[in-house]
Design a protein around this motif. Structure first.
Motif, short mmCIF file in Angstrom:
data_model
loop_
_atom_site.label_atom_id
_atom_site.label_comp_id
_atom_site.label_asym_id
_atom_site.label_seq_id
_atom_site.Cartn_x
_atom_site.Cartn_y
_atom_site.Cartn_z
N ALA A 72 -2.25 5.05 6.04
CA ALA A 72 -2.85 6.38 5.96
C ALA A 72 -2.84 7.11 7.29
CB ALA A 72 -4.28 6.26 5.44
N SER A 116 0.83 -1.21 0.00
CA SER A 116 0.00 0.00 0.00
C SER A 116 0.86 1.25 0.00
CB SER A 116 -0.94 0.00 1.22
OG SER A 116 -0.19 -0.08 2.42
N TYR A 175 -0.09 5.61 0.53
CA TYR A 175 -1.06 6.70 0.64
C TYR A 175 -0.32 8.03 0.58
CZ TYR A 175 -4.11 3.02 2.45
OH TYR A 175 -4.84 1.88 2.60
N THR A 185 -4.68 -4.20 2.61
CA THR A 185 -4.50 -2.92 3.25
C THR A 185 -5.37 -2.85 4.49
OG1 THR A 185 -6.24 -1.97 1.87
CG2 THR A 185 -3.99 -1.77 1.08
N ASP A 209 -9.90 0.17 -1.65
CA ASP A 209 -8.97 1.22 -1.26
C ASP A 209 -8.11 1.64 -2.45
OD1 ASP A 209 -7.95 2.98 0.47
OD2 ASP A 209 -6.87 1.55 1.73
N THR A 226 -10.10 7.39 -0.34
CA THR A 226 -10.05 6.49 0.81
C THR A 226 -11.12 6.88 1.82
OG1 THR A 226 -8.49 7.85 2.08
CG2 THR A 226 -7.56 6.31 0.47
N VAL A 229 -7.04 12.29 1.86
CA VAL A 229 -5.98 11.28 1.76
C VAL A 229 -6.31 10.37 0.59
CG1 VAL A 229 -4.86 9.30 2.85
CG2 VAL A 229 -5.38 11.34 4.19
N SER A 280 -5.04 7.12 -2.14
CA SER A 280 -4.21 5.93 -2.29
C SER A 280 -3.72 5.85 -3.73
CB SER A 280 -5.01 4.67 -1.95
OG SER A 280 -4.31 3.50 -2.30
#
Length: 628
Positions: A170, A154, A156, A494, A198, A202, A207, A209
């Protein structure tokens, strides 16, 4: 697992801002790992601070045997940090010959570095493996963030007019006081409908991804996205018989497992007793014995569910006996305390699912047994379970006769029913007919969402399907399988297992999400993936693993359903905790759910309703945690 964090300033007074950025990035790493990193790399430049860290020891690296190391200077200025496992021997070979200073960057980072110098912004298109990485090129005032197509790592980020911040998780981004943790209601509604992925937007407002298969390029305040793909469905393999298909799958799974064991000092496998996890466990021990990479047998991490119907101890014990595996059983799974979220999860962390903390006990056992890499069976269902969308399209096109013929013909064929599994007509008919007619029923009121938000989520779902049809080549069935693989991999990787594995210093790997294996499985004819009326039969995988799996796994005719565990754990064992959230006040305040919503203990025979109630509980707890 490795955690990445970084901050790049767009201010003219970059030198001053980088002083505060160093402390911010260090706090992000410690926040994600839950403790100071044991293995850490920090790069500080005039306008940027990048860091990579992990709790465990650095992964072992065995360089390609055909190369000899030659030293040369690194390109000045360009910085790469990565959470990666590249499977392209040519790329690693090129980086190894260019000269890899293991005190500065890992071999994977060196390979990404070399790819960037050669191909620039489009370098991710030429990489094979699982990765999330960041590249900083100060000469061009440029930052790249990229993820592999299957999204098992992942990444972010939050971008403003003044700075770019990114992190593996995140919630670390909210350590910057200027960014407030506020829910994104569109994504919360998708989460409540079990349709959240995701990818892009998000659960947190402001925020984003990085999408799987995407490179986001930041040049000052300008942002652009490039898309690369490792899986392009459309081709259907043609072989002479079942055994040839089985041999291909056996070889593909073996390569996928070897790639993930190559750098590990100790191997563990989450063993449920199902076909997927059992196949991974058997193949991992076979590879270990053949290569001698790990001195100790594979460690089987299994959960015992007592007298519940989802208990698969018989199958997992058979795998352990067949291959003489080490074991670390968790028999206290139902004792996971309801109050764990308020004690263990960080503010803004991913939504908590009651029972998820049981995996933390598994990972603690793995660390105590000297394991640094844990393999899972995730992804097998997504690649090897046939969807009903091909029937949907035929009915829409007026070909109802063909749908009925394909649906009912196997009922008249003894061979179609027996094909190595036991099943009665009484079990077969209802499942197949339900699968065929379910898409055409009149829409029912959603048990959780309000009427307005139900319509919004359905519209978003249709838009997502149309976008996938346009972006993925090949027939609709394979395109939707890719979409399921894409989304499911996100939901799993995630915020759930990876969240706990990272805090134990473990690397989590998913052999069934290997790019080459996925490409192979998606190209198999439908009859190799599916057997009529059976739930998740995976005939080609069973044939491929016939010589490795014990009979208890190979010949079983059903799959475990975990809704009774959820009911026992959430709605019975923790009645007091459930009562505290049965009236979801925070959800009602958002207007996403029905104003009179009360969460009741559903019948375990309805797994969908059990899952929906569990999702609502998780989101109510998350909202309360977000704003106590």
């Amino acid at each position: 697992m490795t955690a990445l964090a970084g901050r790049c300033s767009f201010d003219s007074d970059a030198a001053a801002s980088s002083e505060g950025a160093e402390g911010f990035v260090g706090r992000m790493l410690e926040h994600m790992l839950g403790a100071p990193a044991k293995d850490m790399r920090l790069i500080k430049e005039r306008s940027a601070v990048f860091a990579r860290g992990q709790l465990g020891s650095p992964s072992l690296f065995r360089p390609p045997s055909r190369t000899t190391r030659a030293h040369s200077e690194r390109a000045a200025g360009v910085t790469v940090i990565a959470d990666a496992r590249l499977d392209d021997d040519d790329a690693i070979d090129c980086a190894w010959r260019r000269g890899v200073d293991l005190n500065v960057e890992t071999p994977d980072e060196a390979a990404i570095h070399a790819a960037y110098l050669r191909w620039g912004d489009d370098c991710a298109r030429h990489l094979i493996g699982d990765y999330a990485f960041a590249v900083h090129d100060p000469a061009k005032r440029k930052v790249l963030l990229a993820r592999s197509f299957l999204g098992t790592r992942s990444l972010y980020y939050h971008a403003s007019s003044r700075a770019l911040s990114f992190a593996t998780e995140a919630h670390a981004l909210f350590l910057d006081g200027s960014l407030l943790a506020r829910p994104n209601l569109d994504c919360v509604a998708q989460f409540l409908a079990n349709d959240y992925c995701d990818n892009g937007p998000t659960l947190w407002r402001d925020v984003l991804s990085v999408l799987p298969g995407q490179t986001v390029v930041f040049e000052g305040t300008r942002t652009r996205a490039l898309t690369h793909a490792e899986v392009e469905p459309g081709l259907v393999l043609s072989r002479q018989g079942d055994e040839e298909y089985a041999a291909l799958v056996n070889d593909g799974l073996q390569r996928a497992v070897r790639r993930r064991m190559n750098r590990a000092a100790g191997i563990g496998v989450t063993l449920s007793g199902g076909t997927d996890s059992s196949s991974v466990a058997c193949m991992a021990e076979r590879v270990r014995r053949h290569t001698g990479w790990q001195p100790a047998p594979v460690l089987a991490l299994h959960s015992r569910f007592g007298n519940l119907s989802c208990d698969e101890t018989v199958q997992s014990d058979a795998v352990v006996r067949r291959w003489a595996l080490r074991t670390a059983d968790n028999e206290a799974l139902l004792d996971a305390t309801w109050s764990a979220p308020s004690r263990a999860l960080k503010p803004g962390a991913p939504p908590y699912f009651p029972g998820a903390f049981a995996f933390d006990a598994h990972f603690a056992s793995a660390t105590a047994h000297g394991v640094d890499t844990v393999l899972t069976g995730e992804g097998g269902d997504l690649c090897l379970t046939r969807t009903r969308y091909d029937h949907v399209e035929r009915v829409k096109g007026g070909d109802l006769r063909r749908v009925l013929r394909e649906t009912c013909r196997p009922l008249l064929s003894v061979g179609g029913l027996k094909r190595g599994y036991e099943l009665t007509l009484r079990q077969a008919i209802p499942w197949r007919l339900r699968a065929s007619v379910a898409p055409f029923r009149a829409p029912q009121p959603d048990p959780i969402l309000s009427v307005a938000w139900q319509k919004t989520v359905e519209g978003q779902r249709r838009e997502k399907e149309v976008a996938w049809e346009r972006s993925v080549s090949g027939d609709r069935r394979q395109a939707l399988l890719v979409r399921g693989l894409h989304d499911g991999g996100q939901q799993f990787c995630t915020g759930r297992l990876a969240y706990f594995a990272r805090r134990r210093g473990l690397t989590l790997e998913h052999p069934f999400l290997d790019a080459d294996l996925v490409r192979l499985l998606l190209c198999l004819p439908a009859e190799q993936q599916h057997a009529p009326f059976l739930r998740k039969p995976k005939p080609v995988l069973r044939r491929a693993m016939r010589d490795l799996l014990p009979a208890e796994v190979y010949r079983r005719g059903s799959s475990a359903e975990y809704s009774d565990f959820v009911r026992a754990n959430v709605f019975e064992l923790h009645q007091a905790g459930f009562a505290a959230v049965s009236h979801p006040e925070r959800l009602i305040e958002t207007g996403l759910v029905r104003p009179n919503l009360r969460l009741n203990a559903p019948d375990a025979s309805d797994p969908i309703l059990v899952c929906r109630n569990l999702t609502a509980i998780a989101m109510e707890l998350w909202l309360r945690q977000l704003h106590p």
